[in-house]
Scaffold this motif. Structure first.
Motif, PDB file in Angstrom:
ATOM      1  N   LEU A 141       0.816  -1.214   0.000  1.00  0.00           N
ATOM      2  CA  LEU A 141       0.000   0.000   0.000  1.00  0.00           C
ATOM      3  C   LEU A 141       0.852   1.267   0.000  1.00  0.00           C
ATOM      4  O   LEU A 141       0.453   2.285  -0.570  1.00  0.00           O
ATOM      5  N   GLU A 142       2.016   1.220   0.624  1.00  0.00           N
ATOM      6  CA  GLU A 142       2.909   2.379   0.576  1.00  0.00           C
ATOM      7  C   GLU A 142       3.338   2.666  -0.856  1.00  0.00           C
ATOM      8  O   GLU A 142       3.353   3.813  -1.304  1.00  0.00           O
ATOM      9  N   GLY A 143       3.690   1.598  -1.586  1.00  0.00           N
ATOM     10  CA  GLY A 143       4.085   1.782  -2.978  1.00  0.00           C
ATOM     11  C   GLY A 143       2.942   2.311  -3.823  1.00  0.00           C
ATOM     12  O   GLY A 143       3.130   3.184  -4.678  1.00  0.00           O
ATOM     13  N   PHE A 144       1.744   1.787  -3.579  1.00  0.00           N
ATOM     14  CA  PHE A 144       0.564   2.256  -4.309  1.00  0.00           C
ATOM     15  C   PHE A 144       0.286   3.721  -4.005  1.00  0.00           C
ATOM     16  O   PHE A 144       0.011   4.523  -4.909  1.00  0.00           O
ATOM     17  N   ALA A 145       0.361   4.088  -2.733  1.00  0.00           N
ATOM     18  CA  ALA A 145       0.111   5.474  -2.338  1.00  0.00           C
ATOM     19  C   ALA A 145       1.157   6.408  -2.938  1.00  0.00           C
ATOM     20  O   ALA A 145       0.837   7.524  -3.361  1.00  0.00           O
ATOM     21  N   ASP A 146       2.408   5.963  -2.973  1.00  0.00           N
ATOM     22  CA  ASP A 146       3.460   6.765  -3.603  1.00  0.00           C
ATOM     23  C   ASP A 146       3.123   7.048  -5.063  1.00  0.00           C
ATOM     24  O   ASP A 146       3.262   8.170  -5.547  1.00  0.00           O
ATOM     25  N   ALA A 147       2.695   5.994  -5.773  1.00  0.00           N
ATOM     26  CA  ALA A 147       2.395   6.143  -7.192  1.00  0.00           C
ATOM     27  C   ALA A 147       1.193   7.053  -7.422  1.00  0.00           C
ATOM     28  O   ALA A 147       1.089   7.710  -8.456  1.00  0.00           O
ATOM     29  N   ALA A 148       0.289   7.092  -6.450  1.00  0.00           N
ATOM     30  CA  ALA A 148      -0.891   7.950  -6.553  1.00  0.00           C
ATOM     31  C   ALA A 148      -0.658   9.337  -5.958  1.00  0.00           C
ATOM     32  O   ALA A 148      -1.551  10.189  -5.999  1.00  0.00           O
ATOM     33  N   CYS A 149       0.546   9.556  -5.396  1.00  0.00           N
ATOM     34  CA  CYS A 149       0.895  10.842  -4.770  1.00  0.00           C
ATOM     35  C   CYS A 149      -0.058  11.195  -3.630  1.00  0.00           C
ATOM     36  O   CYS A 149      -0.472  12.351  -3.476  1.00  0.00           O
ATOM     37  N   LEU A 150      -0.408  10.187  -2.831  1.00  0.00           N
ATOM     38  CA  LEU A 150      -1.307  10.396  -1.700  1.00  0.00           C
ATOM     39  C   LEU A 150      -0.729   9.745  -0.451  1.00  0.00           C
ATOM     40  O   LEU A 150      -0.111   8.680  -0.536  1.00  0.00           O
ATOM     41  N   PRO A 151      -0.924  10.347   0.708  1.00  0.00           N
ATOM     42  CA  PRO A 151      -0.517   9.704   1.960  1.00  0.00           C
ATOM     43  C   PRO A 151      -1.541   8.660   2.388  1.00  0.00           C
ATOM     44  O   PRO A 151      -2.688   8.665   1.934  1.00  0.00           O
TER      45      PRO A 151
END
Length: 292
Positions: A86-96
């Motif tokens: 989920l951290e990687g996904f959030a990074d790619a979406a530019c969201l915390p």
């Protein structure tokens, strides 16, 4: 696609994500008054855009279930293989990310009621759950069932007549009760509690997902190599030997989020990054491929 194993990620979400202990009735109130999430770098370009329950934050309903996710309510640390994904996904979406510790029932209510975006905690893909929450097209983890026993019990047939422990509300509780009778099955709030009772002799075997049992066995001083026994598909015990296909469920009506999450997980699998994450958390290549 952002590689969650890279050290040069555009935006690193700390594993020390906020983890509030919530009940289903408190989710909406906490979401409304929660503290601001960490800011994302201004130069971050998202790979996808999708709506979220709270603007600019991915809210996760997290059921504590190591090694999938482990949340310390005292220190607010969140870690585990699903946290890495989920951290990687959030990074790619530019969201915390914001992790919210909940019970299983509260997590389903939160996602089906549109109060949380994503669920974490080893959720199995089932037809029944698919009626109320979104599920990934492919699993993140293939999780076969297992027997954990320090009394030499290694097959389902050998559990007949002994006391069996299982996590209450899991996919296995009703199936075990139907097979062996409610009097022979003890339910526990956590797998770890069941294993602790086995260590002191109150039960002779514990049944559940192999990843959870392996984690609890190691934590309680048992020998995983000799005491943990994976169960292959068996037509005699079809319901008990079905492999759990773990995924990251999401609010069903948020199709944009679901499409983005599906794309990200598929990319992790194709690149081999998903296998690397699972191996880092003590799982095997079989957990990534389904071949054991």
């Amino acid at each position: 696609m952002t590689d969650p194993t890279s050290r040069t990620r555009r935006h690193r979400i700390s594993r020390k994500a906020v983890a509030g202990v919530l009940s289903a009735g408190l989710i909406a109130a906490v979401s409304a008054c929660a503290s601001a999430a960490p800011a994302v770098r201004a130069d971050c370009t998202p790979e996808w855009t999708f709506p979220t329950v709270r603007d600019g934050v991915i809210s996760v309903a997290a059921v504590n279930n190591p090694p999938m996710i482990n949340i310390d309510p005292n220190s607010s640390d969140a870690e585990g293989l699903e946290v890495d994904i989920l951290e990687g996904f959030a990074d790619a979406a530019c969201l915390p990310l914001k992790f919210n510790r909940v019970t299983g029932a509260a997590a389903v209510a939160a996602m089906s009621g549109g109060k949380m975006d994503i669920g974490a905690g080893g959720w199995g893909i089932t037809e029944e759950r698919g009626e109320t929450i979104g599920q990934l097209d492919e699993p993140t983890v293939f999780n076969p069932p297992a027997i954990l026993s320090n009394k030499g019990i290694s097959t389902i047939a050998e559990m007949d007549g002994v006391k069996i422990g299982v996590e209450g509300g899991s996919l296995y509780q009703e199936k075990l009760e139907a097979e062996f009778g409610k009097d022979n099955v003890s339910s526990y709030q956590t797998v770890d509690a069941a294993v602790q009772d086995m260590v002191v002799g109150r039960i002779q075997a514990a049944y559940g997902d192999s990843t959870q049992l392996a984690q609890a066995a190691a934590a309680n001083g048992l020998d995983v190599k000799t005491d943990l026994h994976l169960q292959k598909s068996d037509p005699k015990f079809e319901e008990l030997t079905k492999m759990t296909l773990v995924n990251l469920p999401f609010t069903k009506s948020n199709t944009q989020l679901g499409a983005a999450l599906n794309q990200y997980v598929s990319g992790l699998r194709e690149s081999g990054a998903l296998t690397s994450i699972l191996l880092r958390w003590g799982l095997t290549e079989g957990n990534a491929t389904g071949e054991f």
